[in-house]
Design an enzyme around this catalytic site. Sequence first.
Site, short mmCIF file in Angstrom:
data_model
loop_
_atom_site.label_atom_id
_atom_site.label_comp_id
_atom_site.label_asym_id
_atom_site.label_seq_id
_atom_site.Cartn_x
_atom_site.Cartn_y
_atom_site.Cartn_z
CD GLU A 1 41.40 46.24 8.95
OE1 GLU A 1 42.50 45.69 8.83
OE2 GLU A 1 40.41 45.93 8.24
CG ASP B 1 37.79 43.57 6.85
OD1 ASP B 1 38.86 43.37 7.46
OD2 ASP B 1 37.69 43.50 5.60
#
Length: 544
Positions: free
Chosen positions: A278, A210
Amino acid sequence: MQTQTATTLAKDPDWWRGAVIYQIYPRSYQDSNGDGVGDLAGIVERLPHIAGLGADAIWISPFFTSPMKDFGYDVSDYCDVDPMFGTLADFDAVVARAHGLGLRVMIDLVLSHTSDQHPWFKESRANRTNPKADWFVWADPKGDGTPPNNWLSIFGGSAWQWDGRREQYYLHNFLTSQPDLNFHCDAVQEALLDAVRFWLERGVDGFRLDTINFYIADKYLRDNPPLPKELRNDSIAPGVNPYNHQLHIFDKNQPENLEFLKKFRAICNPYGAAAVGEVGDAQRGLEIMAEYTSGGDKVQMCYPFEMLQPKRLTAALLADTFARMAKAAPDAWPCWAYSNHDTVRHITRWGLSDAAARAYTTMLVCLRGSLCLYQGEELGLPEADIAFEDLQDPYGIEFWPEFKGRDGCRTPMVWQTDNASGGFSTAKPWLPVTAAHLGLSVAAQDGDASSMLAHYRAALAFRRAHATLRYGSMEGIAATGDLAQFLRVGDETIFCAFNLGDAEAEVVLPGGSWAALGTDLGSQPVGAGTITLGPWQVCLAKKI
């Protein structure tokens, strides 16, 4: 449908290259214990659906111990399962069942920040002299008491929160309850890498990282410059968030991040584990992806936002995206997605008809890179319309009504039509199931050769049947009006053309002889010379 075997899984260290990864949002996939919230045991129950779809791996969004202020993306223990989702034994059952079905398991690691309930932060904020005093990004106020710089939070307002115990500000790029870790502290990096080792030892095959470009902030805490209005963009909430008024060159995207990623990769390599990062950057996403995935010593893949934007993916945008990527680094490896847990579902976001959605799906499986599918995408689910009183997402509550939040894409998966919760739970679901979704359930589409689910199964089977689509190069990409076309070159040469518009388009086949492929995906017959593609039609052909 035949799936891979566990034996195959163990022998392929490059399994990630060109793989199809199915994202599971665990709160909304399947509730096994009747509390209205999905869990790990529910995932075990539904894994055959994903294997039957033809995916290579699953990515499970966070299930770690958490106060759930941001639904698991605020971690209070990196090495345990939140009771809401089950136990470590339940996670082990997910891995065992997935591997038995030929599915790899990737988990979502949130390393840039923790929850303010994490023991590390509780100790760090106690005073300025404790052993973890420098584990988070702390800074003194300016002389007038204001924050140390102009950095903004993605969730609105300043990225700095005052703490009276230390009489300092701490950095939070997201919620105030999500303090940012200080990666300039070696002990922080080692503690996080220990968490990586923990999950590798439990059998995971990889990680989704993330906000990978948020790990390290400028150690001098310099102000971000303004971003010209014409360049402002955001895949989540365009126009409503002042975060988009800055050029984020100091609060993220720091060069020191590359050294941490090399440490991370060195730990993963002996396990054959892969990672997809990401990249949260609307201006330089592809260039950052190139930095992070090139060279073979950082992460294998990155997850850019170019196809997650509000603006529909046109032929011209597709060509420009691949041109930028090739210029940044020829060996960069993307992981493409149209939808995820943070964006409006692409059926709604781009206003797609059924025919358009099928064309985009077929194009996705023909692209160079790996792919992510978001749960329910294979059913053609539109965005759910959630009333304000039902909202759970803090981002949506903050920016309502201009932006309705992320709950519309996070509603429960629909398995059955004749059930108020779509077969998701025996209790009231944590988010409502919209009536529009019930008719699109797995049960309603399974066995229907004309359904969207059947189309996704065929598309993934087509990709798996042609190794060139997974591993080959992508050449000659061109855009003419709404027509996008390119060649995939490897063990075979495949010509791909897609009419991404409502008018007819003329396709000129490259020189040589060609045989039609993918007729079950709606691919048009080929002959010599020119082919006319109707609205949203495609042409797939193999050179013979």
